[in-house]
Write a protein that holds these residues in place. Structure first.
Motif, PDB file in Angstrom:
ATOM      1  N   ALA A 296       0.834  -1.208   0.000  1.00 17.84           N
ATOM      2  CA  ALA A 296       0.000   0.000   0.000  1.00 17.84           C
ATOM      3  C   ALA A 296       0.867   1.256   0.000  1.00 17.84           C
ATOM      4  O   ALA A 296       0.667   2.167  -0.817  1.00 17.84           O
ATOM      5  CB  ALA A 296      -0.936  -0.007   1.203  1.00 17.84           C
TER       6      ALA A 296
ATOM      7  N   ARG B  35     -10.497   9.012  -2.101  1.00 15.84           N
ATOM      8  CA  ARG B  35      -9.034   8.945  -2.232  1.00 15.84           C
ATOM      9  C   ARG B  35      -8.626   7.988  -3.350  1.00 15.84           C
ATOM     10  O   ARG B  35      -7.723   8.288  -4.144  1.00 15.84           O
ATOM     11  CB  ARG B  35      -8.391   8.520  -0.910  1.00 15.84           C
ATOM     12  CG  ARG B  35      -8.419   9.588   0.171  1.00 15.84           C
ATOM     13  CD  ARG B  35      -7.569   9.207   1.376  1.00 15.84           C
ATOM     14  NE  ARG B  35      -8.011   7.999   2.047  1.00 15.84           N
ATOM     15  CZ  ARG B  35      -8.885   7.972   3.060  1.00 15.84           C
ATOM     16  NH1 ARG B  35      -9.424   9.095   3.505  1.00 15.84           N
ATOM     17  NH2 ARG B  35      -9.203   6.822   3.628  1.00 15.84           N
ATOM     18  N   LEU B  36      -9.289   6.842  -3.428  1.00 16.60           N
ATOM     19  CA  LEU B  36      -8.968   5.878  -4.483  1.00 16.60           C
ATOM     20  C   LEU B  36      -9.307   6.429  -5.865  1.00 16.60           C
ATOM     21  O   LEU B  36      -8.568   6.206  -6.837  1.00 16.60           O
ATOM     22  CB  LEU B  36      -9.702   4.553  -4.243  1.00 16.60           C
ATOM     23  CG  LEU B  36      -9.215   3.715  -3.067  1.00 16.60           C
ATOM     24  CD1 LEU B  36     -10.146   2.530  -2.824  1.00 16.60           C
ATOM     25  CD2 LEU B  36      -7.780   3.248  -3.288  1.00 16.60           C
TER      26      LEU B  36
ATOM     27  N   LEU C  18      -0.824   4.524  -1.016  1.00 12.48           N
ATOM     28  CA  LEU C  18      -2.100   4.342  -0.326  1.00 12.48           C
ATOM     29  C   LEU C  18      -1.868   3.970   1.131  1.00 12.48           C
ATOM     30  O   LEU C  18      -0.793   3.499   1.486  1.00 12.48           O
ATOM     31  CB  LEU C  18      -2.918   3.221  -0.997  1.00 12.48           C
ATOM     32  CG  LEU C  18      -3.329   3.411  -2.446  1.00 12.48           C
ATOM     33  CD1 LEU C  18      -4.056   2.174  -2.961  1.00 12.48           C
ATOM     34  CD2 LEU C  18      -4.190   4.654  -2.627  1.00 12.48           C
ATOM     35  N   ASN C  19      -2.897   4.149   1.948  1.00 14.14           N
ATOM     36  CA  ASN C  19      -2.831   3.615   3.309  1.00 14.14           C
ATOM     37  C   ASN C  19      -3.409   2.208   3.296  1.00 14.14           C
ATOM     38  O   ASN C  19      -3.985   1.759   2.304  1.00 14.14           O
ATOM     39  CB  ASN C  19      -3.539   4.543   4.319  1.00 14.14           C
ATOM     40  CG  ASN C  19      -5.034   4.629   4.086  1.00 14.14           C
ATOM     41  OD1 ASN C  19      -5.708   3.628   3.899  1.00 14.14           O
ATOM     42  ND2 ASN C  19      -5.561   5.845   4.099  1.00 14.14           N
TER      43      ASN C  19
ATOM     44  N   ASP D 247      -7.276   1.851   2.570  1.00 12.26           N
ATOM     45  CA  ASP D 247      -7.607   2.104   1.167  1.00 12.26           C
ATOM     46  C   ASP D 247      -7.177   0.922   0.301  1.00 12.26           C
ATOM     47  O   ASP D 247      -7.910   0.492  -0.598  1.00 12.26           O
ATOM     48  CB  ASP D 247      -6.940   3.386   0.679  1.00 12.26           C
ATOM     49  CG  ASP D 247      -7.511   4.636   1.340  1.00 12.26           C
ATOM     50  OD1 ASP D 247      -8.426   4.526   2.182  1.00 12.26           O
ATOM     51  OD2 ASP D 247      -7.023   5.735   1.019  1.00 12.26           O
ATOM     52  N   PHE D 248      -5.997   0.372   0.579  1.00 12.47           N
ATOM     53  CA  PHE D 248      -5.515  -0.765  -0.204  1.00 12.47           C
ATOM     54  C   PHE D 248      -6.391  -1.998   0.020  1.00 12.47           C
ATOM     55  O   PHE D 248      -6.671  -2.737  -0.927  1.00 12.47           O
ATOM     56  CB  PHE D 248      -4.052  -1.078   0.109  1.00 12.47           C
ATOM     57  CG  PHE D 248      -3.502  -2.170  -0.754  1.00 12.47           C
ATOM     58  CD1 PHE D 248      -3.261  -1.947  -2.107  1.00 12.47           C
ATOM     59  CD2 PHE D 248      -3.254  -3.424  -0.242  1.00 12.47           C
ATOM     60  CE1 PHE D 248      -2.773  -2.954  -2.928  1.00 12.47           C
ATOM     61  CE2 PHE D 248      -2.756  -4.444  -1.049  1.00 12.47           C
ATOM     62  CZ  PHE D 248      -2.517  -4.208  -2.398  1.00 12.47           C
TER      63      PHE D 248
ATOM     64  N   ALA E 107      -6.719   9.028  -6.874  1.00 13.61           N
ATOM     65  CA  ALA E 107      -5.469   8.376  -7.268  1.00 13.61           C
ATOM     66  C   ALA E 107      -5.610   7.602  -8.579  1.00 13.61           C
ATOM     67  O   ALA E 107      -4.624   7.080  -9.102  1.00 13.61           O
ATOM     68  CB  ALA E 107      -4.988   7.443  -6.158  1.00 13.61           C
TER      69      ALA E 107
ATOM     70  N   VAL F 174     -12.667   6.927   1.679  1.00 18.25           N
ATOM     71  CA  VAL F 174     -11.811   5.913   1.042  1.00 18.25           C
ATOM     72  C   VAL F 174     -12.009   5.938  -0.467  1.00 18.25           C
ATOM     73  O   VAL F 174     -11.042   5.990  -1.240  1.00 18.25           O
ATOM     74  CB  VAL F 174     -12.104   4.504   1.604  1.00 18.25           C
ATOM     75  CG1 VAL F 174     -11.462   3.423   0.735  1.00 18.25           C
ATOM     76  CG2 VAL F 174     -11.638   4.379   3.037  1.00 18.25           C
TER      77      VAL F 174
ATOM     78  N   LEU G 261      -9.399  -1.507  -2.097  1.00 25.07           N
ATOM     79  CA  LEU G 261      -9.036  -1.725  -3.494  1.00 25.07           C
ATOM     80  C   LEU G 261      -8.889  -3.217  -3.785  1.00 25.07           C
ATOM     81  O   LEU G 261      -9.370  -3.712  -4.814  1.00 25.07           O
ATOM     82  CB  LEU G 261      -7.736  -0.981  -3.811  1.00 25.07           C
ATOM     83  CG  LEU G 261      -7.217  -1.095  -5.245  1.00 25.07           C
ATOM     84  CD1 LEU G 261      -8.219  -0.523  -6.246  1.00 25.07           C
ATOM     85  CD2 LEU G 261      -5.862  -0.395  -5.358  1.00 25.07           C
TER      86      LEU G 261
END
Length: 164
Positions: free
Chosen positions: A39, A84-85, A44-45, A48-49, A88, A81, A52
């Protein structure tokens, strides 16, 4: 049938079973640390990972379902979350074709492949080499054990989440 309070006899391979239990705990801890390192390497944190990864493994889903699967609150936490994803470039939102009031979140395959698959390349190569040294029967046993232990992890996760 054993009388109440009488313990089952210890198996002959108790030492092996205890070593296996310890080894599985080590594997779980190292998996969490590896996932965190992956991550971080792609910006990513860990939460979040995880989200994903769930989208990649289970396919597109609503934010509510993703929150449920990740053990997050439906609302602010999962929205942040997904935001942010999306920022990115890892996921996108699209209208739910069955209910236009809802959205579906899905991975962006090109971005996932470019960032995540690249990071996992060395890991996959090393694991492939390890597995290639096993017989087909050993590979089948390992696959069965892994699938069954994954189901136990899932059931226990749900049980613990219900108690919280």
């Amino acid at each position: 049938m054993r009388p109440h309070g009488e313990e089952a006899p210890a198996p002959d391979n108790l030492g092996t079973l205890l070593a296996l239990a310890t080894s599985l705990r080590v594997q779980a801890a190292r998996t969490v640390l590896f996932q965190s390192a992956v991550a971080q390497s792609i910006g990513l944190n860990a939460t979040d990972f995880n989200c994903l990864s769930l989208l990649d493994l289970e396919g597109p889903m609503t934010p509510g379902r993703l929150a449920e699967r990740a053990g997050l609150s439906r609302g602010g936490a999962i929205t942040a979350v997904i935001d942010r994803l999306q920022k990115a470039g890892f996921v996108r939102r699209r209208p739910d074709p069955e209910d236009r009031r809802r959205v579906i979140v899905e991975t962006v395959p090109e971005t996932f492949a470019e960032h995540v698959d690249t990071v996992f390349a060395d890991f996959r190569a090393a694991l492939g080499k390890l597995l290639a040294g096993l017989t087909p029967e050993q590979q089948e046993l390992l696959l069965d054990f892994t699938n069954r232990s994954n189901e136990i992890f899932h059931a226990e996760t749900l049980r613990l989440q219900e108690r919280a």
